[in-house]
Design an enzyme around this catalytic site. Structure first.
Site, PDB file in Angstrom:
ATOM      1  N   CYS A   1       0.814  -1.226   0.000  1.00 52.68           N
ATOM      2  CA  CYS A   1       0.000   0.000   0.000  1.00 52.68           C
ATOM      3  C   CYS A   1       0.846   1.273   0.000  1.00 52.68           C
ATOM      4  CB  CYS A   1      -0.956   0.000   1.180  1.00 52.68           C
ATOM      5  SG  CYS A   1      -2.097  -1.384   1.144  1.00 52.68           S
TER       6      CYS A   1
ATOM      7  N   HIS B   1      -3.413   7.289   2.111  1.00 48.82           N
ATOM      8  CA  HIS B   1      -3.774   5.955   1.633  1.00 48.82           C
ATOM      9  C   HIS B   1      -5.159   5.638   2.174  1.00 48.82           C
ATOM     10  CE1 HIS B   1      -3.992   1.824   0.752  1.00 48.82           C
ATOM     11  NE2 HIS B   1      -3.795   1.410   1.992  1.00 48.82           N
TER      12      HIS B   1
ATOM     13  N   ASN C   1     -10.029  -0.212  -0.307  1.00 54.21           N
ATOM     14  CA  ASN C   1      -8.567  -0.123  -0.263  1.00 54.21           C
ATOM     15  C   ASN C   1      -8.000  -0.691  -1.568  1.00 54.21           C
ATOM     16  OD1 ASN C   1      -5.823  -0.444   0.171  1.00 54.21           O
ATOM     17  ND2 ASN C   1      -6.038  -1.310   2.222  1.00 54.21           N
TER      18      ASN C   1
HETATM   19  N1  COA Z   1     -18.600  -8.501   9.093  1.00 52.77           N
HETATM   20  C1  COA Z   1     -19.068  -8.824  10.305  1.00 52.77           C
HETATM   21  N2  COA Z   1     -18.268  -9.184  11.323  1.00 52.77           N
HETATM   22  C2  COA Z   1     -16.957  -9.225  11.078  1.00 52.77           C
HETATM   23  C3  COA Z   1     -16.401  -8.912   9.833  1.00 52.77           C
HETATM   24  C4  COA Z   1     -17.283  -8.554   8.806  1.00 52.77           C
HETATM   25  N3  COA Z   1     -16.877  -8.219   7.578  1.00 52.77           N
HETATM   26  N4  COA Z   1     -15.064  -9.053   9.900  1.00 52.77           N
HETATM   27  C5  COA Z   1     -14.777  -9.420  11.148  1.00 52.77           C
HETATM   28  N5  COA Z   1     -15.916  -9.542  11.865  1.00 52.77           N
HETATM   29  C6  COA Z   1     -16.081  -9.932  13.269  1.00 52.77           C
HETATM   30  C7  COA Z   1     -14.913 -10.720  13.788  1.00 52.77           C
HETATM   31  O1  COA Z   1     -15.052 -12.088  13.444  1.00 52.77           O
HETATM   32  C8  COA Z   1     -15.036 -10.490  15.269  1.00 52.77           C
HETATM   33  O2  COA Z   1     -16.022 -11.343  15.761  1.00 52.77           O
HETATM   34  P1  COA Z   1     -15.819 -12.078  17.197  1.00 52.77           P
HETATM   35  O3  COA Z   1     -15.689 -10.959  18.189  1.00 52.77           O
HETATM   36  O4  COA Z   1     -17.044 -12.886  17.309  1.00 52.77           O
HETATM   37  O5  COA Z   1     -14.557 -12.860  17.036  1.00 52.77           O
HETATM   38  C9  COA Z   1     -15.576  -9.061  15.364  1.00 52.77           C
HETATM   39  O6  COA Z   1     -16.106  -8.755  14.068  1.00 52.77           O
HETATM   40  C10 COA Z   1     -14.526  -8.034  15.726  1.00 52.77           C
HETATM   41  O7  COA Z   1     -13.402  -8.249  14.912  1.00 52.77           O
HETATM   42  P2  COA Z   1     -12.168  -7.297  14.977  1.00 52.77           P
HETATM   43  O8  COA Z   1     -11.135  -7.783  14.000  1.00 52.77           O
HETATM   44  O9  COA Z   1     -11.760  -7.069  16.399  1.00 52.77           O
HETATM   45  O10 COA Z   1     -12.844  -5.949  14.434  1.00 52.77           O
HETATM   46  P3  COA Z   1     -12.200  -4.532  14.342  1.00 52.77           P
HETATM   47  O11 COA Z   1     -13.065  -3.580  15.053  1.00 52.77           O
HETATM   48  O12 COA Z   1     -10.738  -4.547  14.655  1.00 52.77           O
HETATM   49  O13 COA Z   1     -12.330  -4.222  12.785  1.00 52.77           O
HETATM   50  C11 COA Z   1     -10.988  -4.193  10.821  1.00 52.77           C
HETATM   51  C12 COA Z   1     -11.707  -5.061  11.848  1.00 52.77           C
HETATM   52  C13 COA Z   1     -10.342  -5.116   9.794  1.00 52.77           C
HETATM   53  C14 COA Z   1     -12.012  -3.316  10.137  1.00 52.77           C
HETATM   54  C15 COA Z   1      -9.938  -3.322  11.539  1.00 52.77           C
HETATM   55  O14 COA Z   1      -9.154  -4.113  12.388  1.00 52.77           O
HETATM   56  C16 COA Z   1      -9.071  -2.603  10.596  1.00 52.77           C
HETATM   57  O15 COA Z   1      -9.522  -1.760   9.851  1.00 52.77           O
HETATM   58  N6  COA Z   1      -7.738  -2.891  10.592  1.00 52.77           N
HETATM   59  C17 COA Z   1      -6.831  -2.279   9.690  1.00 52.77           C
HETATM   60  C18 COA Z   1      -6.967  -2.976   8.377  1.00 52.77           C
HETATM   61  C19 COA Z   1      -6.272  -2.248   7.278  1.00 52.77           C
HETATM   62  O16 COA Z   1      -6.499  -1.087   7.075  1.00 52.77           O
HETATM   63  N7  COA Z   1      -5.446  -2.994   6.537  1.00 52.77           N
HETATM   64  C20 COA Z   1      -4.800  -2.506   5.398  1.00 52.77           C
HETATM   65  C21 COA Z   1      -3.661  -1.635   5.803  1.00 52.77           C
HETATM   66  S1  COA Z   1      -2.917  -1.055   4.365  1.00 52.77           S
END
Ligand code: COA
Length: 318
Positions: free
Chosen positions: A113, A245, A275
């Protein structure tokens, strides 16, 4: 003194729109969850057979037009991509051939990215030394090819697209500074393991430890913004536009807050593009230029964070 300046921009998105509702019919997710956690509402997905180079070509032609250049004016081609058409030759070589550019250096940059920020910084250094007069710098991705469409925690995040700029030599800056970083100790946080014939890994799809990536992104970008301002002896108020980004609206908002910038000074496309990895910054920059928000003379901060981990910024006067 020779400086590097953006002469023209372009971008291209595949036609096919995939909404959150579309994804909710395939995996256990909802529009509400995706919008509240990421800010993403829809993304574009390349059609079967449409490659990264196809998207790159459309964006590149638009950037050449905007810069008032023809292919023979270009003496360096760099494509930032993590989803190349082939293992080799590089997508930059494929693009060069499509555009009818014969002879000058062409290579890909793989910094996920952060790829476009790396590519722009590299092109600027070529121009500053006098070895290049006009560089075509592209960020292009078909992330849909490396997404696991059964993994709800990642498949909702990514999209396809391309953005491009023509960078030219001039007497005034231009690109004011660039700051590139990486730390491979964090390689497992966000990765596509090699496919079986290469390394015996289980999958060729994105795996991500989302929570850790999120925390690293916010703290790393906070430090990066401070480093960029200090290097240029600038205050927060000297920056007119933030072109971040586009991974997650909450990460973008945290960086804007660190800069004391209102969200109407930030070019946001994550809601419509998702993204698009290395394509996201040049896509957003082109959107801001074409809709008239980013004007000549404006000071713009580009910043990115991604797999590697890699992170970096470019500060420029448009
Ligand atoms: N829809 C519904 N539920 C979802 C889901 C989706 N698309 N994806 C994950 N979940 C669930 C998980 O399974 C978890 O369930 P559980 O508590 O029963 O295990 C719950 O949601 C929370 O998951 P978590 O990973 O803690 O959520 P979060 O608040 O951290 O959000 C992201 C997840 C991916 C949105 C967040 O971590 C994020 O944006 N991270 C950065 C990612 C990024 O930008 N990457 C690229 C960098 S270049």
């Amino acid at each position: 003194m020779t400086y590097a300046r953006i002469l023209g921009t372009g971008s291209f998105l595949p036609e096919h729109v995939v909404t959150n509702a579309d994804l909710a019919s395939q995996v256990n997710t909802s529009d509400e969850w995706i919008v509240s956690r990421t800010g993403i509402r829809e993304r574009r997905i390349a059609r079967a057979g449409e490659t990264t180079c196809d998207l790159a070509e459309r964006a590149a032609r638009q950037a050449l037009d905007a810069a008032g250049c023809v292919a023979s004016d270009i003496d360096l081609v760099i494509v930032a991509t993590t989803t190349p058409d082939r293992v080799f030759p590089g997508t930059a070589c494929l693009l060069q051939e499509r555009l009818g550019i014969h002879g000058p250096a062409a290579f890909d940059v793989q910094a996920v990215c952060t790829g476009f920020v790396y590519a722009l910084a590299i092109a600027e250094k070529f121009i500053r030394t006098g070895s290049t007069k006009r560089a075509l710098v592209v960020g292009a991705e078909t992330m849909s090819r490396i997404v696991d469409w059964n993994d709800r925690s990642t498949c909702v995040l990514f999209g396809d697209g391309a953005g491009a700029v023509v960078l030219g030599a001039g007497d005034a800056p231009g690109i004011l500074s660039s700051h590139l970083h990486a730390d491979g100790a964090y390689k497992e946080l966000l990765t596509v393991a090699a496919t079986e014939p290469l390394q015996g890994a289980a999958t060729g799809h994105i795996t991500m430890r989302g929570n850790e990536v999120f925390r690293m992104a916010v703290t790393t970008l906070d430090a990066l913004v401070g480093e960029t301002l200090a290097a240029n002896d600038l205050r927060q108020t000297d920056i007119r536009w933030l072109v971040p980004h586009q991974a997650n609206i909450r990460i973008i908002a945290a960086t804007a807050k660190r800069l004391g910038m209102a969200m109407d000074q930030v070019i946001v496309t994550v809601d419509r593009h998702g993204n698009t990895s290395a394509a996201s910054i040049p896509l957003a920059f082109d959107v801001g230029v074409r809709d008239g928000r980013i004007q000549r003379g404006d000071v713009v901060l580009m910043e990115a964070f991604g797999g590697g981990l890699t992170w970096g910024s470019v500060l420029l006067r448009y």
